[in-house]
Design an enzyme around this catalytic site. Structure first.
Site, PDB file in Angstrom:
ATOM      1  N   TYR A 124       0.770  -1.214   0.117  1.00 29.67           N
ATOM      2  CA  TYR A 124       0.181  -0.042  -0.081  1.00 29.67           C
ATOM      3  C   TYR A 124       0.783   1.322   0.033  1.00 29.67           C
ATOM      4  O   TYR A 124       0.196   2.352   0.492  1.00 29.67           O
ATOM      5  CB  TYR A 124      -0.946  -0.269   1.205  1.00 29.67           C
ATOM      6  CG  TYR A 124      -2.046  -1.004   1.308  1.00 29.67           C
ATOM      7  CD1 TYR A 124      -1.950  -2.073   0.276  1.00 29.67           C
ATOM      8  CD2 TYR A 124      -3.132  -1.030   1.997  1.00 29.67           C
ATOM      9  CE1 TYR A 124      -2.957  -3.039   0.419  1.00 29.67           C
ATOM     10  CE2 TYR A 124      -3.914  -2.105   2.078  1.00 29.67           C
ATOM     11  CZ  TYR A 124      -3.872  -3.095   1.070  1.00 29.67           C
ATOM     12  OH  TYR A 124      -4.933  -4.057   1.158  1.00 29.67           O
ATOM     13  N   LYS A 173       5.276 -13.767   4.561  1.00 32.20           N
ATOM     14  CA  LYS A 173       5.160 -14.689   3.163  1.00 32.20           C
ATOM     15  C   LYS A 173       6.916 -14.868   2.697  1.00 32.20           C
ATOM     16  O   LYS A 173       7.064 -14.529   1.758  1.00 32.20           O
ATOM     17  CB  LYS A 173       4.445 -14.275   1.995  1.00 32.20           C
ATOM     18  CG  LYS A 173       4.198 -15.156   0.810  1.00 32.20           C
ATOM     19  CD  LYS A 173       3.265 -16.256   1.241  1.00 32.20           C
ATOM     20  CE  LYS A 173       3.431 -17.209   0.035  1.00 32.20           C
ATOM     21  NZ  LYS A 173       2.504 -18.573   0.434  1.00 32.20           N
ATOM     22  N   ASP A 206      -0.790 -17.613   4.159  1.00 37.52           N
ATOM     23  CA  ASP A 206      -1.831 -18.582   3.753  1.00 37.52           C
ATOM     24  C   ASP A 206      -2.174 -19.766   4.788  1.00 37.52           C
ATOM     25  O   ASP A 206      -3.203 -20.149   5.019  1.00 37.52           O
ATOM     26  CB  ASP A 206      -1.386 -19.433   2.306  1.00 37.52           C
ATOM     27  CG  ASP A 206       0.187 -19.871   2.058  1.00 37.52           C
ATOM     28  OD1 ASP A 206       0.920 -19.491   3.155  1.00 37.52           O
ATOM     29  OD2 ASP A 206       0.508 -20.297   1.252  1.00 37.52           O
ATOM     30  N   ASP A 230      -4.825  -6.159   6.496  1.00 39.56           N
ATOM     31  CA  ASP A 230      -6.190  -5.531   5.944  1.00 39.56           C
ATOM     32  C   ASP A 230      -6.866  -6.903   5.959  1.00 39.56           C
ATOM     33  O   ASP A 230      -8.094  -6.909   6.302  1.00 39.56           O
ATOM     34  CB  ASP A 230      -5.751  -4.934   4.846  1.00 39.56           C
ATOM     35  CG  ASP A 230      -6.973  -4.219   4.050  1.00 39.56           C
ATOM     36  OD1 ASP A 230      -7.951  -4.101   4.838  1.00 39.56           O
ATOM     37  OD2 ASP A 230      -7.000  -3.720   2.873  1.00 39.56           O
TER      38      ASP A 230
END
Ligand code: ATP
Length: 337
Positions: A124, A173, A206, A230
């Site tokens: 972002y 990640k 995930d 988010d």
């Protein structure tokens, strides 16, 4: 001495839920001087802008704000007021607690976790562009810095300590995004050394999504980067009853803005049936922040008891009550303690 707090009632159902929250906050005996200010679509006729300069100046002076949902006008080149506030005051930490409400039927009971989302960096950062003249290929740049990672992860550990929480889970990640997410994880591992009293663990995003859906009770404080936070914070709100019940806080060194996470709900605005729970619990987070923790705890406990008793619940919770009548029930609970 009274604490001065800026009050932005906002658009749509904003004024209804914020007025209800103010009544409930005052019923705790908290000494707060509210300073009403305009922002959102409602500010445009008077100020010609959704985030007037006078509002920005007042937040800069008072540093605390309770805010209703704001509509961002479509067209006219307006950027989201929520994003503008975050950037203007460098509100780098987004705090999103998710706690089960006794009496509400959801998939899990006893969920009690908080997502700490980094609010300014990552995907972002706002750096993206087309990379070919036909606009058929685009790229976006994700920025992660040691400074930005350090302050949000420290915030998460300090929050855990201050609120008796036992475990911080860092979500990343780093197996794929080896440098950006990898740096965030690396900084987390370093900072964890300074907090031997708090358990530290990390998990790939995930897998985290799956584990949250399978058993959210194993999570306590979750700290993560902007995009993952988010998504996961809406997921956790869904686990405990949805956005109508979800409070949030945006916190920086210079200011803190407390809010309900839901939008302006134009479909029910003005009908007097909006659910004020998220705004009230945001109010309880505000009290915690201004050193009136006990009042905040009493407020949240009273909201929970009022929900559990099930009287005058608003229609979104399956009741036939109104914002005002449910607020009366919360105040009854407050007066009983
Ligand atoms: P916005 O454009 O401001 O995001 P929206 O209607 O698209 O508004 P929300 O305001 O989050 O998004 O509302 C989604 C749905 O949830 C709406 O149907 C709304 O009536 C309902 N809702 C949201 N907040 C509340 C609340 N506090 N009480 C009752 N219903 C709510």
């Amino acid at each position: 001495m009274a604490t001065t707090v800026m009050l932005i009632r906002g658009d749509g159902i904003g004024p209804e839920v914020i007025d209800a929250a103010v009544r409930a906050i005052e019923a705790t005996g908290a000494v707060i001087e509210w300073e009403p200010m305009d922002a959102g679509a409602g500010a445009i006729p008077k100020h010609g802008a959704p985030l007037p300069e006078v509002t920005v100046a007042s937040i800069r002076k008072n540093s605390l704000c309770l805010k209703g949902p704001l509509a961002t006008p479509i067209g006219g080149g307006y950027r989201s007021v929520n994003v503008a506030l975050r950037q203007e005051f460098d509100l780098y930490a987004n705090l999103r607690p998710a706690r089960s409400f006794p009496g509400l039927v959801t998939r899990y009971e006893k969920v009690d976790l908080v997502v700490v989302r980094e609010n300014t960096q990552g995907e972002y950062s706002g750096i993206e562009h087309f990379i070919d003249p036909t606009k058929n290929a685009a790229e976006s740049i994700s920025i992660i810095t040691r400074f930005g990672s350090d302050r949000i992860i420290r915030f998460a550990f300090e929050h855990a300590r201050a609120h008796g929480r036992k475990k911080v889970t860092l979500v990343h990640k780093a197996n794929i995004l080896k440098m950006t997410s990898g740096l965030f994880l690396q900084v987390g591992r370093e900072i964890a050394q300074s907090y031997p009293d708090i358990e530290f663990t990390d998990i790939i995003v995930d897998n985290c999504a799956m584990q949250l859906v399978r058993d959210p009770t194993r999570f306590d404080v979750v700290v993560t980067t902007n995009l993952f936070g988010d998504i996961l914070s809406d997921l956790t709100a869904g686990l405990v009853g949805g956005l109508g019940l979800a409070p949030g806080a945006n916190i920086g060194e210079q200011a803190a803005v407390f809010e309900a996470v839901h939008g302006t709900a134009p479909d029910i605005a003005g009908k007097g049936t909006a659910n004020p729970v998220a705004a009230m619990i945001a109010g309880s987070m505000l009290l915690d922040r201004v050193g009136q923790k006990e009042r905040g705890v009493r407020l949240e406990a009273s909201v929970r008891r009022a929900i559990a008793k099930g009287k005058d619940l608003t229609p979104d919770l399956g009741g036939s009550g109104t914002t005002e009548r449910f607020t009366d029930r919360v105040i009854e609970e407050l007066n009983a303690t």
